[in-house]
Write an enzyme that holds these catalytic residues in place. Structure first.
Site, PDB file in Angstrom:
ATOM      1  N   HIS A  20     151.916 -63.838  47.778  1.00 56.24           N
ATOM      2  CA  HIS A  20     150.939 -64.903  48.017  1.00 56.24           C
ATOM      3  C   HIS A  20     151.120 -65.567  49.363  1.00 56.24           C
ATOM      4  O   HIS A  20     150.658 -66.679  49.561  1.00 56.24           O
ATOM      5  CB  HIS A  20     151.048 -65.964  46.907  1.00 56.24           C
ATOM      6  CG  HIS A  20     150.532 -65.495  45.586  1.00 56.24           C
ATOM      7  ND1 HIS A  20     151.207 -64.581  44.825  1.00 56.24           N
ATOM      8  CD2 HIS A  20     149.401 -65.797  44.904  1.00 56.24           C
ATOM      9  CE1 HIS A  20     150.522 -64.341  43.716  1.00 56.24           C
ATOM     10  NE2 HIS A  20     149.419 -65.069  43.736  1.00 56.24           N
ATOM     11  N   GLU A  47     137.458 -59.230  42.863  1.00 58.62           N
ATOM     12  CA  GLU A  47     137.164 -59.308  44.293  1.00 58.62           C
ATOM     13  C   GLU A  47     136.366 -58.120  44.815  1.00 58.62           C
ATOM     14  O   GLU A  47     135.457 -58.296  45.614  1.00 58.62           O
ATOM     15  CB  GLU A  47     138.463 -59.421  45.116  1.00 58.62           C
ATOM     16  CG  GLU A  47     139.035 -60.824  45.206  1.00 58.62           C
ATOM     17  CD  GLU A  47     139.783 -61.243  43.958  1.00 58.62           C
ATOM     18  OE1 GLU A  47     139.903 -60.412  43.028  1.00 58.62           O
ATOM     19  OE2 GLU A  47     140.238 -62.394  43.895  1.00 58.62           O
TER      20      GLU A  47
END
Lengths: 273, 328
Positions: free
Chosen positions: B126, B57
């Site tokens: 998450h 990322e």
């Protein structure tokens, strides 16, 4: 006789500021010269080709190194010297201003590294892109920025190149494809690979240079960007300016391997100095 | 139209209209999108415009921002916004602040999109909601669509916007279907950034919500109406800029406010809304502002604990009743 102050300066050099150039030229002339010296040229404007061998050989990693013989001219060499001297004087002046607290916050100086950006400009055009971290004052100059807007920015004035809103670490010159000026160590490398992405996307036939230091060379995001650049074949060149210190920490204490030119692994590399 | 179809069609049309728009992210291409949002786009636009990235990322977000510096219009997908934390320096320091630091020389027309907030049983790492984090930063726009119309119109507006936009979707809404008007299908359709939508008009209490919680707030309003409380439900659509005018106008009408969000309570979106009302409409409040948020714990895994950690419709109903009965 020396080049008259009114003659056009060599294109692409910092002496494209007539008043500044005139002042510097006049300062170089001695007040009185004996008649014997009158026939001697003090500053060369010769464009006769000259070949110089670099002081050290290049060390290459999975690529053939370029020849050590460099084609140049006396005028070009003088222009390099002029530009680098101007950069040196600017940085030393900035140092004094910083100590006088007229420049606030951070002030990262490029003295000693001038040859990198001065030499690069001789090989590229303003259509190629450059991005660097916060040691950015001289790259701003080499991309065509001027001293007044540089000092104004350093001192937080509205006529500064970022209108006083950026400061030392945030000089930009978009019309010359200079994209800053970044405060976060290492961030400029993925950004520079992104510039290369756009150049390839638009089929521009140009390249991007991401300048970074030996400190930033250890950043993980550099390797992430290198991996993607190699996979996508981006026209990205990563230039490590190794001044042997990452902030205050010496290189040998921060980097297990100082062979930054080899760290690309599957990416070709060249050690210049 | 489902939210998934809305997002897919918005991406398709904007890519068709502007060749500088391209997509990048994990699984966006050959896998057709981790949640199938980018389905079919690789086949249609080719690998030069739909790019599968490695799981890096920080690197690919930086590359996207650099491409935006040079005038391309990247749409960067985060598989969930939890992973955006790996790239948050580029979102904030490289994208959000550049226009200001360069005094307008550099503009960054980039969109960061992906699912945000709790899913189902995916655990603590998450499930976080990042609306408050990103909305904190000057230089970013933060959008939170709820319906298919929101998703389509706001994504189109985000892609056309010259500044960085954080586009927070919700995984559990992707499959939900919403009725839409004919004008929504037009390729030039867009929803203005910074304007909230009154989903349901009411006169007794204002309920603000965004993303999935809008649906819960509407269910709560239905239950409240059977008990004689008329709730006005505001779908915020835009967290930054926040539609303070719409929120305050509603509170001046109803005199009571319940803010609803899925994220952690401290320093959340509701805290900012409450402050806005205190600053602009204090004399109009007949009761303290009620805040409904997720529980102040990392999201647990067990289903019964997870249910207790996110707001439920009953929580919103209870809060609205508290707001309505608290005055003398």
């Amino acid at each position: 006789p020396p080049r008259p102050a009114s003659a056009p300066p060599p294109p692409g050099t910092l002496a494209s500021q007539p008043a500044m150039a005139a002042a510097m030229l006049l300062r170089r002339l001695p007040a009185a010269r004996p008649p014997l010296m009158a026939a001697t040229r003090l500053i060369s404007d010769s464009t006769a080709p000259l070949t110089i061998e670099t002081s050290m050989p290049f060390t290459a990693h999975i690529v053939d190194p370029p020849s050590r013989d460099v084609a140049t001219t006396p005028a070009e060499l003088v222009a390099f010297f002029h530009d680098m001297s101007l950069m040196r004087r600017m940085e030393i002046a900035a140092d004094s201003l910083y100590k006088a607290k007229l420049i606030r916050g951070f002030c990262h100086l490029y003295d000693g590294q001038e040859a990198v950006c001065a030499g690069m400009e001789a090989a590229i055009t303003r259509k190629d892109s450059i991005i660097t971290a916060y040691r950015d004052h001289c790259i701003f100059l080499s991309r065509g920025g001027d001293l007044v807007t540089a000092f104004a920015e350093l001192m937080g004035r509205q006529v500064g190149c970022s209108r006083g809103k950026g400061g030392s670490m945030h000089f930009y010159k978009k019309d010359a494809n200079f994209y800053g000026g970044h405060g976060i160590v290492g961030a400029q490398v993925p950004l520079g690979c992104g510039l290369a992405f756009a150049q390839k996307y638009r089929k521009e036939d140009t390249v991007s240079f991401s300048l970074y230091g030996d400190g930033a060379a250890n950043q993980g995001q550099l390797f992430e960007a290198l991996n993607i650049s190699a996979l996508w074949k981006l026209p990205a060149i990563l230039v490590c300016e190794n001044n042997h210190y990452g902030m205050g920490t010496a290189e040998w204490r921060a980097a297990k391997s100082p062979s930054y030119y080899k760290r690309g692994d599957y990416v070709p590399g060249l050690k210049v100095i | 139209m489902t939210v998934r179809e809305a997002l897919n069609s918005a991406l398709d049309e904007e890519m068709s209209a502007d060749p500088s728009v391209f997509l990048m992210g994990e699984e966006v291409g050959e896998y057709q999108g981790a949640y199938k949002i980018t389905k079919g786009l690789l086949d249609k636009y080719g690998p030069d415009r739909v790019l599968d990235t490695p799981i890096t990322e920080a690197g690919f977000t930086g590359i996207g921002v650099g491409a935006a510096y040079q005038g391309l219009r990247p749409v960067v997908e985060f598989m969930t916004f939890n992973f955006s934390m790996q790239a948050i320096d580029h979102i904030i320091n490289s994208a959000a602040k550049s226009n200001y630091m360069s005094a307008g020389q550099i503009s960054v027309p980039i969109v960061f999109r992906g699912p945000n907030g709790a899913a189902a049983g995916v655990g603590a790492q998450h499930s976080q909601c990042y609306a408050a984090w990103y909305a904190h930063v000057p230089g970013l726009k933060v959008l939170t669509p709820y319906s298919a119309e929101d998703a389509r119109g706001l994504l189109k507006a985000a892609i056309r916007d010259p500044d960085p936009v954080v586009f927070l979707e919700n995984e559990l809404l992707y499959g939900e279907s919403f009725p839409i008007k004919a004008e929504v299908l037009d390729s030039s359709f867009s929803v203005p950034i910074g304007k909230a939508k009154i989903e349901r008009e009411g006169k007794d209490v204002t309920i603000t919500a965004f993303s999935k919680m809008v649906g819960y707030a509407l269910q709560a309003a239905e239950i409240l109406s059977k008990e004689g409380i008329s709730a006005e439900v505001i779908n915020l659509r835009s967290i930054r800029p926040l539609d303070r005018a719409a929120i305050n106008a509603s509170v001046r009408k109803t005199n009571r406010l319940v803010t609803v969000e899925e994220g952690f309570p401290q320093h959340g979106v509701g805290a900012e809304i409450c402050m806005s009302v205190v600053e602009d409409s204090f004399e109009y409040l007949d009761a303290p502002v009620e805040r409904i948020a997720g529980a102040d714990v990392p999201m647990p895994y067990a289903a019964n604990l997870e249910r207790l950690a996110v707001p439920q419709v009953e929580d919103i109903v209870r809060a609205a009743k508290r707001a309505c009965y608290r005055s003398s």
